[in-house]
Scaffold this motif. Structure first.
Motif, PDB file in Angstrom:
ATOM      1  N   ARG A  99      36.944-104.908 -20.647  1.00 20.65           N
ATOM      2  CA  ARG A  99      37.068-104.098 -19.365  1.00 20.65           C
ATOM      3  C   ARG A  99      37.135-102.470 -19.770  1.00 20.65           C
ATOM      4  O   ARG A  99      36.409-101.878 -18.925  1.00 20.65           O
ATOM      5  CB  ARG A  99      38.491-104.420 -18.664  1.00 20.65           C
ATOM      6  N   ARG A 100      37.598-102.167 -20.746  1.00 18.43           N
ATOM      7  CA  ARG A 100      37.445-100.611 -21.171  1.00 18.43           C
ATOM      8  C   ARG A 100      36.103-100.292 -21.300  1.00 18.43           C
ATOM      9  O   ARG A 100      35.625 -99.148 -20.693  1.00 18.43           O
ATOM     10  CB  ARG A 100      38.490-100.446 -22.305  1.00 18.43           C
TER      11      ARG A 100
ATOM     12  N   MET B 238      33.286-102.094 -20.183  1.00 11.46           N
ATOM     13  CA  MET B 238      32.275-102.165 -19.312  1.00 11.46           C
ATOM     14  C   MET B 238      32.564-101.594 -17.970  1.00 11.46           C
ATOM     15  O   MET B 238      31.705-101.029 -17.246  1.00 11.46           O
ATOM     16  CB  MET B 238      32.168-103.674 -19.110  1.00 11.46           C
ATOM     17  N   ASN B 239      33.811-101.480 -17.738  1.00  9.71           N
ATOM     18  CA  ASN B 239      34.483-101.125 -16.401  1.00  9.71           C
ATOM     19  C   ASN B 239      34.369 -99.448 -16.370  1.00  9.71           C
ATOM     20  O   ASN B 239      34.611 -98.761 -15.170  1.00  9.71           O
ATOM     21  CB  ASN B 239      35.684-101.750 -15.933  1.00  9.71           C
ATOM     22  N   GLU B 240      34.783 -99.136 -17.468  1.00  7.05           N
ATOM     23  CA  GLU B 240      35.055 -97.649 -17.659  1.00  7.05           C
ATOM     24  C   GLU B 240      34.269 -96.635 -18.332  1.00  7.05           C
ATOM     25  O   GLU B 240      33.588 -95.693 -17.852  1.00  7.05           O
ATOM     26  CB  GLU B 240      36.286 -97.453 -18.200  1.00  7.05           C
TER      27      GLU B 240
ATOM     28  N   PRO C 165      30.205 -97.079 -17.000  1.00  6.00           N
ATOM     29  CA  PRO C 165      29.796 -96.453 -15.880  1.00  6.00           C
ATOM     30  C   PRO C 165      29.912 -94.686 -16.054  1.00  6.00           C
ATOM     31  O   PRO C 165      29.310 -94.009 -15.383  1.00  6.00           O
ATOM     32  CB  PRO C 165      30.939 -96.757 -14.947  1.00  6.00           C
TER      33      PRO C 165
ATOM     34  N   TYR D 182      36.652-113.178 -18.813  1.00  6.90           N
ATOM     35  CA  TYR D 182      36.112-112.160 -18.024  1.00  6.90           C
ATOM     36  C   TYR D 182      35.137-112.491 -16.940  1.00  6.90           C
ATOM     37  O   TYR D 182      33.915-113.138 -17.443  1.00  6.90           O
ATOM     38  CB  TYR D 182      35.523-111.032 -19.050  1.00  6.90           C
TER      39      TYR D 182
ATOM     40  N   GLU E  58      33.116-110.249 -11.831  1.00  4.75           N
ATOM     41  CA  GLU E  58      33.325-108.781 -12.180  1.00  4.75           C
ATOM     42  C   GLU E  58      32.459-108.054 -12.781  1.00  4.75           C
ATOM     43  O   GLU E  58      32.230-106.843 -12.549  1.00  4.75           O
ATOM     44  CB  GLU E  58      34.821-108.828 -13.054  1.00  4.75           C
ATOM     45  N   LEU E  59      31.740-108.753 -13.790  1.00  5.91           N
ATOM     46  CA  LEU E  59      30.812-107.987 -14.369  1.00  5.91           C
ATOM     47  C   LEU E  59      29.547-107.426 -13.479  1.00  5.91           C
ATOM     48  O   LEU E  59      28.891-106.542 -13.431  1.00  5.91           O
ATOM     49  CB  LEU E  59      29.982-108.946 -15.541  1.00  5.91           C
TER      50      LEU E  59
ATOM     51  N   VAL F  11      30.610-104.510 -11.349  1.00  9.90           N
ATOM     52  CA  VAL F  11      30.087-103.294 -12.335  1.00  9.90           C
ATOM     53  C   VAL F  11      28.965-102.632 -12.390  1.00  9.90           C
ATOM     54  O   VAL F  11      28.557-101.597 -12.103  1.00  9.90           O
ATOM     55  CB  VAL F  11      31.252-103.524 -13.723  1.00  9.90           C
TER      56      VAL F  11
ATOM     57  N   ASN G  66      27.628-101.702  -8.847  1.00 11.47           N
ATOM     58  CA  ASN G  66      28.178-100.725  -8.007  1.00 11.47           C
ATOM     59  C   ASN G  66      28.768 -99.565  -8.833  1.00 11.47           C
ATOM     60  O   ASN G  66      28.753 -98.322  -8.290  1.00 11.47           O
ATOM     61  CB  ASN G  66      29.505-101.436  -7.257  1.00 11.47           C
ATOM     62  N   LYS G  67      29.039 -99.613 -10.141  1.00 14.41           N
ATOM     63  CA  LYS G  67      29.680 -98.712 -10.858  1.00 14.41           C
ATOM     64  C   LYS G  67      28.640 -98.078 -11.936  1.00 14.41           C
ATOM     65  O   LYS G  67      28.794 -96.821 -12.291  1.00 14.41           O
ATOM     66  CB  LYS G  67      30.900 -99.237 -11.731  1.00 14.41           C
TER      67      LYS G  67
END
Length: 207
Positions: free
Chosen positions: A18-19, A21-23, A26, A67, A71-72, A75, A78-79
């Motif tokens: 998550r760190r 891919m999500n942060e 993006p 995961y 959610e992926l 990301v 949208n992110k």
């Protein structure tokens, strides 16, 4: 090198994924970039949803510790702001966890001049095989995806490996190697078939 992050083993926890891919991704990806996400590991379908397995996933609590591909997908859609997005998933049952999400993504991204290419190792009811005979040990999908991007998929011999060429090459080679037991999948409606994935100068005709 600063734009390539590799996380394996104990670093590939759910929090670690998550760190990254999500942060991180993006934050660093720009509008005209090409983003490639590659996952090799276990994939599960639980209660109709697809999950990738982090290092610390609990098989007794897949929904809480896996995961989610949903959610992926969120990301990526949208992110991450990039013109070209590539998902390569080498996991069992991966056909159940990528194509539907990638199609939904492209329906929402239709007017944004982006292209998402999702190539998965197998159909939703299939295993993904490994072999010690492939360069010392590889997933069959990974082995041929790498070979393809190194130039074996360049059927036009123009020095460029496109998304369509890679999809065709990987599907045919993996299916042949596994005698039809594993069939990589790609959603043809979701990407520009001429999307450029790699450049192989040795394959190009002399100027």
């Amino acid at each position: 090198a600063e734009t390539v992050h590799v996380i394996t083993g104990a670093k590939a926890t759910l929090a670690g994924l998550r760190r990254e891919m999500n942060e991180w991704l993006p934050f660093v990806a720009k509008d005209d970039d090409r983003v490639l996400i590659y996952f090799a590991g276990h994939g599960f379908v639980f209660e109709g949803q697809g999950f990738l397995a982090p290092y610390d996933m609990d098989l007794g609590n897949i929904k809480g510790t896996g995961y989610p591909m949903r959610e992926l997908g969120g990301v990526v859609g949208n992110k991450i702001h990039a013109r070209w997005k590539i998902l390569l998933t080498d996991a069992c049952h991966s056909g159940a966890i990528s194509p539907e999400e990638s199609q939904n993504l492209n329906n929402t991204l239709a007017g944004l001049h982006v292209s998402l290419f999702s190539l998965t190792a197998s159909r939703d009811r299939e295993r993904s095989f490994e072999s010690p005979d492939l360069d010392g040990g590889h997933g069959v999908f990974t082995y041929y995806a790498v070979k393809g991007m190194e130039g074996a998929a360049d059927t036009s011999r123009d020095g460029i490996v496109t998304a369509d060429e890679l999809a065709e090459y990987v599907h045919s080679q993996v299916r042949e190697y596994t005698r039809g037991e594993q069939n990589p999948t790609s959603d043809r409606g979701s990407f520009d078939p001429n999307m450029q994935l790699s450049y192989v100068p040795a394959n190009a005709a002399p100027a």
